[in-house]
Design an enzyme around this catalytic site. Structure first.
Site, PDB file in Angstrom:
ATOM      1  N   GLU A 189       0.824  -1.212   0.000  1.00 16.91           N
ATOM      2  CA  GLU A 189       0.000   0.000   0.000  1.00 16.91           C
ATOM      3  C   GLU A 189       0.855   1.256   0.000  1.00 16.91           C
ATOM      4  OE1 GLU A 189      -3.115  -0.246  -0.661  1.00 16.91           O
ATOM      5  OE2 GLU A 189      -2.891  -2.420  -0.576  1.00 16.91           O
ATOM      6  N   HIS A 192       1.739   2.223  -3.476  1.00 20.19           N
ATOM      7  CA  HIS A 192       0.748   3.045  -4.182  1.00 20.19           C
ATOM      8  C   HIS A 192       0.962   4.524  -3.880  1.00 20.19           C
ATOM      9  CE1 HIS A 192      -1.687  -0.045  -5.992  1.00 20.19           C
ATOM     10  NE2 HIS A 192      -1.936  -0.651  -4.839  1.00 20.19           N
TER      11      HIS A 192
END
Length: 337
Positions: A189, A192
């Site tokens: 994550e 990202h």
């Protein structure tokens, strides 16, 4: 009608997560509940022994840190190509931040505060430590981390205006994964955020929504944009799997996450075999290499928002043995105590 998508770890879906469903936390990634200090492992390589693929592991007391790491140092080639196309569109940056940035982040912030647990030094402190360490390794500011109660194993992130990015990780994913795997998910994550995927994802959605509002060929143009967006999404996931490897520093950990997302459950977690799953990944590649297999594979994956877990496993195994990954490790320094 097109819907606003969020950067997510989730397993392949033919209908990417919409903003509305995300506000209900309908898509997120689960991890294991036995929180503790993560065991960091070194760079592993793959080799075949007795007909099976074995992943070697070198343990380290402290992980390597990439002090000067840039997103393009680990960005997947397909991700680079599609991101360059988005960056080339004049004014898209400013329009996206003005229209959706503040409003969307405020909605999500209030939803998270009201329905999930905010991780901090005083709340789930070991999860907090995992996030801080992963962010340091990737040379990025740590975002807020929320844990909502949700039976669907997933994790996702949102950052539009860049002021208050956050990561969501579902309790079911916490129950499914080990501590090392959990930190790999957090690193995915963070990838990202490091690559501004949330920003470019929003921009691509704006283009699609705008095309749908045009008369005549608007619907056709929008469908083509959606297809391009889904292709970019799949490439972005491959990039973030690389971010997970940079933090885990052991391909076996990342492949284990993908295996469990494909078919894992807490009650049988100790019976899952990463080497067998990697063999399965390469057998899929072989089975789909014929003309008919190639056609079936493309039909199978064309509308998926995420690459198949077996394809992601093969990609990360190959990248872990690449010169590019080796070069990054040579540039890294040992994390201090």
């Amino acid at each position: 009608m097109a819907s606003l998508l969020l950067s997510s770890l989730c397993f392949p879906s033919q209908k990417p997560c919409s903003l509305t469903s995300s506000l209900r936390f309908s898509s997120g990634a689960p991890t294991e509940s036995r929180f503790g200090a993560p065991l960091f492992l070194g760079f592993g390589s793959s080799s075949k022994r007795n007909g099976r693929i074995k992943v070697s592991v070198d343990s380290r007391a402290y992980p390597l840190v990439f002090r000067d790491l840039d997103a393009d140092d680990f960005r997947h080639p397909l991700d680079k190509q599609n991101t360059l196309l988005l960056r080339a569109i004049p004014g898209l940056n400013e329009i996206g931040r003005v229209i959706l940035g503040t409003v969307t982040e405020q909605i999500m912030l209030l939803e998270n505060i009201g329905t999930a647990v905010l991780v901090s030094k005083n709340q789930l402190p070991e999860l907090h430590k995992m996030m801080i360490e992963a962010a340091e390794i990737l040379n990025i500011e740590p975002p807020d981390l929320y844990v909502p109660q949700n039976p669907v194993p997933n994790a996702y992130t949102l950052a539009i205006s860049g002021k208050k990015p956050f990561v969501i990780i579902h309790t079911s994913l916490v129950e499914l994964l080990t501590r090392k795997e959990l930190q790999a998910v957090l690193a995915h994550e963070l990838g990202h955020l490091k690559c501004d995927h949330g920003v470019w994802l929003t921009f691509a959605n704006l283009l699609t929504l705008g095309a749908y509002s045009l008369p005549g060929l608007g619907g056709f143009i929008a469908q083509r944009l959606e297809e391009q967006l889904i292709r970019w999404l799949r490439a972005a996931e491959l990039t973030c799997d690389r971010a997970a490897l940079l933090v885990a520093q052991d391909p076996k950990v990342v492949i284990s996450v993908l295996m469990k997302l494909a078919g894992g459950c807490p009650s049988m977690a100790d019976q899952l075999n990463v080497d067998a799953f990697l063999e399965q990944a390469y057998s899929y590649e072989k089975a789909s290499s014929s003309p008919i297999g190639w056609y079936i594979r493309n039909a199978q994956t064309r509308q998926l928002s995420h690459p198949l877990p077996v394809l992601r496993a093969r990609e990360i195994d190959e990248w872990s043995r690449s010169r590019e990954y080796g070069s990054l490790l040579k540039r890294a320094t040992q994390m201090s105590k």
